[in-house]
Enzyme design. Sequence first.
Site, PDB file in Angstrom:
ATOM      1  N   ASP A  63      31.763 -84.655   9.895  1.00 16.26           N
ATOM      2  CA  ASP A  63      30.660 -85.209   9.110  1.00 16.26           C
ATOM      3  C   ASP A  63      29.320 -84.750   9.664  1.00 16.26           C
ATOM      4  OD1 ASP A  63      30.656 -86.754  11.402  1.00 16.26           O
ATOM      5  OD2 ASP A  63      30.778 -88.683  10.373  1.00 16.26           O
ATOM      6  N   SER A  64      29.353 -83.984  10.761  1.00 16.99           N
ATOM      7  CA  SER A  64      28.159 -83.296  11.248  1.00 16.99           C
ATOM      8  C   SER A  64      27.610 -82.332  10.211  1.00 16.99           C
ATOM      9  CB  SER A  64      28.480 -82.527  12.537  1.00 16.99           C
ATOM     10  OG  SER A  64      29.654 -81.743  12.388  1.00 16.99           O
ATOM     11  N   ASP A 102      36.857 -85.457   8.916  1.00 18.64           N
ATOM     12  CA  ASP A 102      36.208 -86.727   9.254  1.00 18.64           C
ATOM     13  C   ASP A 102      36.182 -87.669   8.059  1.00 18.64           C
ATOM     14  OD1 ASP A 102      35.441 -86.988  11.906  1.00 18.64           O
ATOM     15  OD2 ASP A 102      33.633 -85.789  11.651  1.00 18.64           O
ATOM     16  N   LYS A 132      40.010 -88.034  10.895  1.00 18.83           N
ATOM     17  CA  LYS A 132      39.423 -88.553  12.126  1.00 18.83           C
ATOM     18  C   LYS A 132      38.511 -89.720  11.800  1.00 18.83           C
ATOM     19  CE  LYS A 132      36.082 -86.374  14.498  1.00 18.83           C
ATOM     20  NZ  LYS A 132      35.035 -87.424  14.631  1.00 18.83           N
ATOM     21  N   GLU A 134      35.967 -92.925  13.736  1.00 22.04           N
ATOM     22  CA  GLU A 134      35.293 -93.367  14.947  1.00 22.04           C
ATOM     23  C   GLU A 134      35.602 -94.839  15.227  1.00 22.04           C
ATOM     24  OE1 GLU A 134      31.113 -92.552  14.758  1.00 22.04           O
ATOM     25  OE2 GLU A 134      31.397 -90.421  14.289  1.00 22.04           O
ATOM     26  N   GLU A 201      33.433 -88.282  23.301  1.00 22.52           N
ATOM     27  CA  GLU A 201      32.131 -87.629  23.175  1.00 22.52           C
ATOM     28  C   GLU A 201      31.070 -88.303  24.032  1.00 22.52           C
ATOM     29  OE1 GLU A 201      28.746 -86.285  19.883  1.00 22.52           O
ATOM     30  OE2 GLU A 201      30.628 -87.157  19.184  1.00 22.52           O
TER      31      GLU A 201
END
Length: 286
Positions: A63-64, A102, A132, A134, A201
């Site tokens: 999602d970056s 993501d 993925k 978070e 991270e």
Amino acid sequence: MSTTFTIDTATSRATPTPAPMKRLTIPAIRAAKGGTPLVMLTAYTVRMAQLLDPHCDMLLVGDSLGQVIYGLPSTVPVTLDMMAAHGAAVVRGSYHAVVVIDMPFGSYEASPAQAFESAAMLMKATGAAAVKLEGGTAMAETVAFLSARGIPVMGHVGLTPQAVNQLGGYGARGRTPEEAAKIVADATAIADAGAFSIVIEGVVEPIAIDITRAVACPTIGIGASAQCDGQVLVAEDMLGMFERTARFVKRFDDLSGHISGAVATYADDVRSRAFPGAEQLYPPRP
């Protein structure tokens, strides 16, 4: 959205298409724990996927892309549709690496059922092998729910960019004993819930080492430790596309400089009428 069509190599700029090979699998990634470090980079487009794929074990459709592709201030505004569009492109451009996508902010936190609906949509739309998400202990139930229903999950602990508003920035995490213990507990919880791998991270190094030793699944470091089971970076960062990067980024090239130089030469040639030349023009038939 469908990924059933293939690239027409006769007309597409995204050529040549690499020779198909057996794609790595989630069990193969899980089995890499403690072995040769896993290589992971972000990819958002067909062409970048083609270039990165032969060298990577995993490609992350991160999602970056919100910041890298769309110029957004954070990953928070990224949508499922954005992830689906870029995820499908990366799957079409790759043959070897496991593609992980993501889940964007707001698409999975409310409940395991919401997470399943979002993950199923992404996997159907893209052909990606895994998602993925978070979060730590709070997400363990969701990780277990998805894993039990055939959706491989990569976890993400430490600095979690989707929580930037709560964290107050992108500084390294785990500088107090209490926060360090929580990050280790978060990683252990999602590993026990069934995550096949965990991104760590932006943490102080001992935390990453402790997690890598504590969990049975591979850990993927980004600003963590060389002792992790693999590493990931945003491809555009390590290629030198941006002037400003995080401390944990190593610039392996200076693509921004190469591009700027090439464009300056192009501009000079256009303005001097040196381009196009005879080689780029179509003469009349005799």
